[in-house]
Motif scaffolding. Structure first.
Motif, mmCIF file in Angstrom:
data_model
loop_
_atom_site.group_PDB
_atom_site.id
_atom_site.type_symbol
_atom_site.label_atom_id
_atom_site.label_comp_id
_atom_site.label_asym_id
_atom_site.label_seq_id
_atom_site.Cartn_x
_atom_site.Cartn_y
_atom_site.Cartn_z
ATOM 1 N N SER A 1 1.975 6.674 -6.825
ATOM 2 C CA SER A 1 0.841 7.478 -7.299
ATOM 3 C C SER A 1 1.114 8.962 -7.087
ATOM 4 C CB SER A 1 -0.442 7.070 -6.561
ATOM 5 O OG SER A 1 -0.797 5.733 -6.860
ATOM 6 N N THR B 1 0.972 4.046 -2.974
ATOM 7 C CA THR B 1 0.706 5.450 -2.664
ATOM 8 C C THR B 1 1.878 6.334 -3.076
ATOM 9 O OG1 THR B 1 -0.682 4.798 -0.789
ATOM 10 C CG2 THR B 1 0.108 7.074 -0.838
ATOM 11 N N THR C 1 0.834 -1.207 0.000
ATOM 12 C CA THR C 1 0.000 0.000 0.000
ATOM 13 C C THR C 1 0.867 1.255 0.000
ATOM 14 O OG1 THR C 1 -1.770 -1.161 1.193
ATOM 15 C CG2 THR C 1 -1.804 1.249 1.236
ATOM 16 N N GLU C 2 1.900 1.265 0.822
ATOM 17 C CA GLU C 2 2.805 2.413 0.853
ATOM 18 C C GLU C 2 3.519 2.568 -0.488
ATOM 19 O OE1 GLU C 2 6.649 4.165 3.371
ATOM 20 O OE2 GLU C 2 5.781 2.199 3.877
ATOM 21 N N GLY D 1 0.586 2.052 -9.549
ATOM 22 C CA GLY D 1 0.624 3.374 -8.942
ATOM 23 C C GLY D 1 1.126 4.439 -9.894
#
Length: 211
Positions: free
Chosen positions: A28, A25, A21-22, A96
């Motif tokens: 992105s 993110t 997830t990191e 991302g």
């Protein structure tokens, strides 16, 4: 080439992404900042802010990404994601990098298509695109200057590295050679030359230890 590792040790990055997830993110947000090219902010985000890569590691991965076919930033995201989480990280980092810009570009394309039907807005759109092109050119120049800093620690020495960079520039701009031939020709010769230098240093260091 394991025998050369001790001859040219590389600094290791201080951190790594805690989760997929990191990673998603971070890429992105990086992509959303990449007006005129993601490379202009990629080194700052990955090396300075997150400290996932050292400047030298970033340059080496970018060099590999440029040799491979496809967009450099996509190749770079695949390699960085794979570095930390294997094939899952590669897919997440690539997702991302392209998801948010894809959504924005589809929306922008629709808006430009609608605005092109309005005569009063055509001049404004042309002026805006021309201004963006000038800013993008400036970002590219700034990125080149920033990425040249790790060359001071290159095994061949910065004068040789600078000369090779100038030669590549002459091949592309003056001689107008295709990029693929510059990479395969000059890049291949440079790889062999660097390997030879490192091997000789390794042999010299081994001889000194045994004497």
């Amino acid at each position: 080439m394991p025998e050369l590792e001790s001859a040219a040790p590389l600094d290791t990055a201080a951190a790594r992404p805690a989760s997929l997830t990191e990673l998603f993110t971070a890429f992105s947000l990086l992509a959303l900042q990449g007006f005129g090219g993601v490379l202009a902010v990629a080194q700052r985000e990955l090396c300075d802010r997150h400290q996932w890569l050292t400047p030298r590691e970033f340059v080496e991965l970018l060099s590999t990404a440029q040799v491979l076919p496809g967009p450099n930033v996509c190749n770079l995201s695949l390699m960085i994601g794979d570095r930390f989480f294997g094939w899952r990280g590669a897919l997440v980092a690539l997702a991302g990098m392209i998801t948010a810009p894809l959504i924005l570009m589809l929306g922008l394309a629709w808006l430009l298509g609608e605005a092109s039907q309005v005569q009063q807005l055509q001049g404004l759109i042309h002026g805006a695109l021309s201004g963006i092109a000038a800013v993008a050119a400036g970002q590219i120049v700034g990125t080149v200057l920033k990425l040249s800093a790790p060359m001071r620690q290159h095994e061949l020495g910065w004068p040789t590295a600078l000369s090779l960079s100038a030669l590549a520039l002459v091949m592309m701009i003056w001689l107008r050679w295709p990029l693929v031939w510059v990479l395969l020709g000059l890049g291949g010769v440079t790889c062999v030359f660097t390997y030879t230098v490192l091997r000789r240093r390794r042999q010299a260091a081994s001889a000194k230890e045994t004497s």
